[in-house]
Design a protein around this motif. Sequence first.
Motif, PDB file in Angstrom:
ATOM      1  N   LEU A  80       0.825  -1.207   0.000  1.00  0.00           N
ATOM      2  CA  LEU A  80       0.000   0.000   0.000  1.00  0.00           C
ATOM      3  C   LEU A  80       0.859   1.257   0.000  1.00  0.00           C
ATOM      4  O   LEU A  80       0.520   2.260  -0.624  1.00  0.00           O
ATOM      5  CB  LEU A  80      -0.902   0.030   1.240  1.00  0.00           C
ATOM      6  CG  LEU A  80      -2.100  -0.907   1.284  1.00  0.00           C
ATOM      7  CD1 LEU A  80      -2.755  -0.836   2.653  1.00  0.00           C
ATOM      8  CD2 LEU A  80      -3.106  -0.576   0.205  1.00  0.00           C
ATOM      9  N   SER A  81       1.972   1.200   0.721  1.00  0.00           N
ATOM     10  CA  SER A  81       2.792   2.390   0.956  1.00  0.00           C
ATOM     11  C   SER A  81       4.081   2.369   0.132  1.00  0.00           C
ATOM     12  O   SER A  81       5.082   2.984   0.507  1.00  0.00           O
ATOM     13  CB  SER A  81       3.121   2.493   2.453  1.00  0.00           C
ATOM     14  OG  SER A  81       1.950   2.405   3.237  1.00  0.00           O
ATOM     15  N   PRO A 107       1.694   6.836   1.403  1.00  0.00           N
ATOM     16  CA  PRO A 107       0.378   6.341   0.970  1.00  0.00           C
ATOM     17  C   PRO A 107      -0.191   5.357   1.995  1.00  0.00           C
ATOM     18  O   PRO A 107       0.513   4.448   2.449  1.00  0.00           O
ATOM     19  CB  PRO A 107       0.686   5.625  -0.362  1.00  0.00           C
ATOM     20  CG  PRO A 107       1.999   6.184  -0.806  1.00  0.00           C
ATOM     21  CD  PRO A 107       2.748   6.487   0.453  1.00  0.00           C
ATOM     22  N   TYR A 109      -4.120   3.409   3.451  1.00  0.00           N
ATOM     23  CA  TYR A 109      -5.568   3.237   3.360  1.00  0.00           C
ATOM     24  C   TYR A 109      -6.164   3.980   4.549  1.00  0.00           C
ATOM     25  O   TYR A 109      -5.985   3.586   5.697  1.00  0.00           O
ATOM     26  CB  TYR A 109      -5.941   1.755   3.393  1.00  0.00           C
ATOM     27  CG  TYR A 109      -7.424   1.482   3.513  1.00  0.00           C
ATOM     28  CD1 TYR A 109      -8.337   2.049   2.627  1.00  0.00           C
ATOM     29  CD2 TYR A 109      -7.920   0.638   4.510  1.00  0.00           C
ATOM     30  CE1 TYR A 109      -9.700   1.803   2.745  1.00  0.00           C
ATOM     31  CE2 TYR A 109      -9.276   0.368   4.619  1.00  0.00           C
ATOM     32  CZ  TYR A 109     -10.159   0.954   3.738  1.00  0.00           C
ATOM     33  OH  TYR A 109     -11.515   0.703   3.844  1.00  0.00           O
ATOM     34  N   THR A 115     -10.881   5.269   1.869  1.00  0.00           N
ATOM     35  CA  THR A 115     -10.213   5.749   0.662  1.00  0.00           C
ATOM     36  C   THR A 115      -8.705   5.614   0.836  1.00  0.00           C
ATOM     37  O   THR A 115      -8.208   5.505   1.963  1.00  0.00           O
ATOM     38  CB  THR A 115     -10.593   7.215   0.383  1.00  0.00           C
ATOM     39  OG1 THR A 115     -10.119   7.599  -0.903  1.00  0.00           O
ATOM     40  CG2 THR A 115     -10.002   8.156   1.420  1.00  0.00           C
ATOM     41  N   MET A 116      -7.963   5.634  -0.259  1.00  0.00           N
ATOM     42  CA  MET A 116      -6.512   5.732  -0.186  1.00  0.00           C
ATOM     43  C   MET A 116      -6.143   7.204  -0.038  1.00  0.00           C
ATOM     44  O   MET A 116      -6.741   8.074  -0.676  1.00  0.00           O
ATOM     45  CB  MET A 116      -5.866   5.153  -1.438  1.00  0.00           C
ATOM     46  CG  MET A 116      -5.901   3.645  -1.503  1.00  0.00           C
ATOM     47  SD  MET A 116      -4.907   2.828  -0.227  1.00  0.00           S
ATOM     48  CE  MET A 116      -3.252   3.354  -0.679  1.00  0.00           C
ATOM     49  N   SER A 117      -5.158   7.481   0.802  1.00  0.00           N
ATOM     50  CA  SER A 117      -4.791   8.861   1.085  1.00  0.00           C
ATOM     51  C   SER A 117      -3.289   8.935   1.338  1.00  0.00           C
ATOM     52  O   SER A 117      -2.562   7.960   1.177  1.00  0.00           O
ATOM     53  CB  SER A 117      -5.591   9.365   2.292  1.00  0.00           C
ATOM     54  OG  SER A 117      -5.348  10.726   2.540  1.00  0.00           O
ATOM     55  N   PHE A 188     -11.525  -2.991   3.742  1.00  0.00           N
ATOM     56  CA  PHE A 188     -10.619  -2.862   2.602  1.00  0.00           C
ATOM     57  C   PHE A 188     -10.885  -3.950   1.560  1.00  0.00           C
ATOM     58  O   PHE A 188     -10.903  -3.680   0.361  1.00  0.00           O
ATOM     59  CB  PHE A 188      -9.163  -2.932   3.065  1.00  0.00           C
ATOM     60  CG  PHE A 188      -8.184  -2.814   1.922  1.00  0.00           C
ATOM     61  CD1 PHE A 188      -7.984  -1.595   1.289  1.00  0.00           C
ATOM     62  CD2 PHE A 188      -7.473  -3.912   1.470  1.00  0.00           C
ATOM     63  CE1 PHE A 188      -7.099  -1.480   0.218  1.00  0.00           C
ATOM     64  CE2 PHE A 188      -6.577  -3.811   0.405  1.00  0.00           C
ATOM     65  CZ  PHE A 188      -6.394  -2.587  -0.222  1.00  0.00           C
ATOM     66  N   SER A 203      -9.114   9.104  -4.596  1.00  0.00           N
ATOM     67  CA  SER A 203      -7.883   8.491  -4.104  1.00  0.00           C
ATOM     68  C   SER A 203      -6.642   8.956  -4.850  1.00  0.00           C
ATOM     69  O   SER A 203      -5.609   8.297  -4.824  1.00  0.00           O
ATOM     70  CB  SER A 203      -7.994   6.960  -4.160  1.00  0.00           C
ATOM     71  OG  SER A 203      -8.789   6.471  -3.101  1.00  0.00           O
ATOM     72  N   LEU A 218      -5.626   6.166  -8.216  1.00  0.00           N
ATOM     73  CA  LEU A 218      -5.936   4.793  -7.844  1.00  0.00           C
ATOM     74  C   LEU A 218      -7.402   4.472  -8.074  1.00  0.00           C
ATOM     75  O   LEU A 218      -8.278   5.308  -7.885  1.00  0.00           O
ATOM     76  CB  LEU A 218      -5.603   4.565  -6.365  1.00  0.00           C
ATOM     77  CG  LEU A 218      -4.147   4.271  -6.008  1.00  0.00           C
ATOM     78  CD1 LEU A 218      -3.246   5.449  -6.360  1.00  0.00           C
ATOM     79  CD2 LEU A 218      -4.015   3.952  -4.529  1.00  0.00           C
ATOM     80  N   LYS A 220     -10.038   0.749  -7.534  1.00  0.00           N
ATOM     81  CA  LYS A 220     -10.044  -0.611  -6.975  1.00  0.00           C
ATOM     82  C   LYS A 220     -11.270  -1.352  -7.479  1.00  0.00           C
ATOM     83  O   LYS A 220     -12.393  -0.839  -7.439  1.00  0.00           O
ATOM     84  CB  LYS A 220     -10.045  -0.594  -5.447  1.00  0.00           C
ATOM     85  CG  LYS A 220      -9.983  -1.994  -4.826  1.00  0.00           C
ATOM     86  CD  LYS A 220      -9.753  -1.920  -3.328  1.00  0.00           C
ATOM     87  CE  LYS A 220      -9.695  -3.305  -2.701  1.00  0.00           C
ATOM     88  NZ  LYS A 220     -11.013  -3.944  -2.603  1.00  0.00           N
ATOM     89  N   ILE A 288      -5.904  -3.068  -6.367  1.00  0.00           N
ATOM     90  CA  ILE A 288      -5.799  -1.654  -6.719  1.00  0.00           C
ATOM     91  C   ILE A 288      -5.048  -1.497  -8.034  1.00  0.00           C
ATOM     92  O   ILE A 288      -3.963  -2.057  -8.212  1.00  0.00           O
ATOM     93  CB  ILE A 288      -5.074  -0.875  -5.604  1.00  0.00           C
ATOM     94  CG1 ILE A 288      -5.992  -0.732  -4.382  1.00  0.00           C
ATOM     95  CG2 ILE A 288      -4.636   0.503  -6.081  1.00  0.00           C
ATOM     96  CD1 ILE A 288      -5.359  -0.038  -3.201  1.00  0.00           C
TER      97      ILE A 288
END
Length: 486
Positions: A80-81, A107, A109, A115-117, A188, A203, A218, A220, A288
């Motif tokens: 994710l990051s 990055p 969740y 949302t991704m942020s 998620f 996102s 992004l 998903k 994603i």
Amino acid sequence: MTDSKSKIESRAGRLLQGFDNGMYYDYSKKTKLFHKEYNDNKNDLPFINFVDDEIVTGEMFPAFYAEFNEPVYITITNPLSMFRNHSGGFAGKKGSEHFFFQYGLIPVYFASMNTMSMLKLYQTRAAKIFDPSSSFFDDMKCIELSNKKGDKNPNPVKFSSMNIIEQSTAKENLANETISNWFYHKFFKYGFWLQPGKGFTPSTHIEFGKKMNAIFKLSKSVYVIDKLGIKEKIFVSGNEIEVYNADVRGVWVDTLHFGRSFKTKIEASIYDKLIEKEPSEIPILNGILMEIRDSKNMAERKFERILTVSAGNMLSYFDMVLLASGMLCYRTCRDMNVISRVSNAKGFQENVERICKDWARELNFSGSLSDKIDNVFQTAIDMQFPMLVVDGSSVYFTNPIIVGFLKKWNLVENNIETQKSILLMLLPLLETISKLPWKERTKISRDENYKKLIKLVGNDPKFSSSLIKLFKEIRMSNLIRKTYQT
């Protein structure tokens, strides 16, 4: 004069304007639209701080900052990051002393907003996480951000229109195992979906230091591989990544139907095990898709697309029911501004079964429609608890912001039946609040569900106002998602 809270957003806006002018103006248009919607619906929304800053180009850059009344949660792990950025520079001097700053953009969740942020950290916090000897990103972590003085105090965390989380003075703790499992294995996996869109989407996040490095958009969904191609190494924003070239089809969240096949890349470390399979044997991929705009491909307007994060591989009708029910719930909540009640149970089940039959035909799926599981739909809904809750006649969605509310009022229970009884008081009560004129919302104290709930929190007189704030925050998250998905 630039507001101190908005310096990083204004700087990001200036960099974005020079890097991708079209996306900058789309961001500006949507942020102004959100401001208008806020002014038209103030009584149904919490306080949101709007700021207009004059950036170096002479234009006014719009931004907003939203706050939270309860603890919020983020999920961090290496996939994710992956495209995290550590930066800094000279901040000035005082006398003979020189001062430097550093910050990190990571990055994440943002589970509470589904949302991704991007999480923004300064100085020692950034240095600690980005220490080369640190193994911080090796394992999945669900982190709670809350007030140092206790959960009953307003959360100092701020979320900006640039999709940046400002931790501010909030303390961070690892979330307990129950909440961690809810966010990663329920919200998620089955509750977070995002349609690809033009411009600045919910996102979208950006990587920048002294200059803009890349923009990541992004989405998903669930995908099936039609053709798996060769393996290669590519460079993205300074990172070397092994990928497979592939032709895939994905479900469009707006229609819940599979779209046409398109070419993309699949991150190799997640999907190495697929290389020896025939396309017909490759499972549905829940993950994603990242569209990357970096300085190398901006001139040609050819943007790299990579399937980067997997939330699971599925290959059964039962898996389809789980995915379809979560995706249908997400779309309904986004389009209908749902507070808690999604649908009547019978209608929801019929829609899920119709979607699954369409997917089964699309994929030439030959397995048993029941997978030898009694009452497939009910079993799938039970597996998605507490995200989805059914009381026999209605399907309810537990907005992820509600989890922080439950934690704040010590209403998180390990026993499923106890937790269900709490939610089947709370969720209908939130629905009742949504239907009351704003001047009459204090009358919820007469509601039978309220009378039962307030006993569980020791008859605390602040409980009713906290409930109303929770309702407003759910409205806010719905409006943000809908506005920036436009």
